[in-house]
Design an enzyme around this catalytic site. Structure first.
Site, PDB file in Angstrom:
ATOM      1  N   MET A 182       0.839  -1.188   0.000  1.00 38.52           N
ATOM      2  CA  MET A 182       0.000   0.000   0.000  1.00 38.52           C
ATOM      3  C   MET A 182       0.877   1.240   0.000  1.00 38.52           C
ATOM      4  SD  MET A 182      -1.297  -0.122   3.995  1.00 38.52           S
ATOM      5  CE  MET A 182      -2.732   0.847   3.644  1.00 38.52           C
ATOM      6  N   CYS A 183       0.369   2.301  -0.579  1.00 37.15           N
ATOM      7  CA  CYS A 183       1.073   3.578  -0.571  1.00 37.15           C
ATOM      8  C   CYS A 183       1.147   4.104   0.864  1.00 37.15           C
ATOM      9  CB  CYS A 183       0.373   4.589  -1.464  1.00 37.15           C
ATOM     10  SG  CYS A 183       0.216   4.083  -3.185  1.00 37.15           S
TER      11      CYS A 183
END
Length: 273
Positions: free
Chosen positions: A1-2
């Site tokens: 995930m960012c």
């Protein structure tokens, strides 16, 4: 995930300490190597730094880390690409103008089958679901309030509904700011901390760096820092419940609303603080 990072303060503050730990997540302590960016509001203007290189290897990131820019609202993002190639135009945060103010947006997640109709006023430059969502949000706001910006309460209510509707298409963690307030939406994971007197030491998770905030602040200072996961290991961070939108103002949470997972589930339950 960012990775997301935001800061909202009651006095202009630099983000050098938090950014030192955050920068390491772009290729050193985490595997996010698809670009990074940061935006600082200064009055009605915004300084935006973007680089499609990993933040840990970026000379631009080194410049930002050592440059004490003071701001009331900051949004930063480290990208792990899901939609769109690793290019400058796909690098967060994104910037647009609405009602004579700049808006900044960064997203963590992946939206599927998301194809909103846009009026043409706001159009994506790149090819990410994130920038499309940002354009849709601003397009909706512009159509709902065509003549003037709404009250903070009305703006928050519409944003809560939009967050719930867009989240029906997938993971939609985001940070959004117009320079006056910072809005944080948690779909899966987002945390925050409010630092205020009495200030104490803080030690980063991702770097062996400690700072004594009591030496850098006044008793009246208050700073809210929002991050995907806690940046420090000796402070108490609050986990934002999934399906929640929070607005931050003057360095503290101002309003909270449950957005649910879909447009139909969006609850307009608002709590004024």
């Amino acid at each position: 995930m960012c990775q997301l990072l935001g800061m909202n303060c009651n006095v202009p503050t630099d983000i050098c300490f938090s950014f030192t730990g955050f920068q390491a997540r772009g290729g050193l302590t985490d595997h996010h190597r698809d670009g990074w960016g940061i935006a600082f509001f200064e009055g009605r203007g915004v300084r935006v730094f973007l680089d499609p290189k990993p933040s840990v290897d970026s000379p631009v990131a080194e410049l930002v880390r050592q440059y004490p820019i003071h701001s009331l609202n900051v949004i930063a993002h480290i990208r792990k690409a899901t939609q769109g190639e690793v290019r400058l135009e796909n690098t967060h945060p994104f910037q647009r103008e609405l009602w004579g103010r700049y808006w900044i947006f960064a997203h963590n997640g992946n939206l599927k089958d998301f194809a909103p109709a846009l009026s043409g006023r706001f159009r994506p430059v790149g090819c990410t679901d994130s920038e499309l969502a940002f354009c849709h949000i601003l397009d909706t706001l512009a159509q709902r309030f065509p003549d003037a910006p709404p009250t903070p309460a009305a703006l928050f209510e519409v944003l809560a509904g939009l967050a719930g509707a867009i989240a029906a298409h997938g993971e939609f963690n985001f940070l959004l700011s117009n320079g006056e307030r910072l809005f944080a939406h948690c779909a899966t994971r987002l945390t925050y901390i409010v630092r205020q007197a009495p200030f104490a030491d803080a030690h980063l998770n991702d770097q062996d760096v400690t700072v004594d905030f009591s030496e850098l602040t006044t008793p009246a200072d208050r700073v809210a820092v929002i991050a995907t996961t806690p940046l420090t290991d000796n402070e108490r961070w609050e986990a934002i419940p999934p399906g929640t939108l929070i607005s931050f103002s003057q360095g503290a949470p101002e309003e909270t609303a449950a957005t649910g997972a879909s447009a139909g589930a969006a609850e307009k339950v608002t709590e004024r603080r």
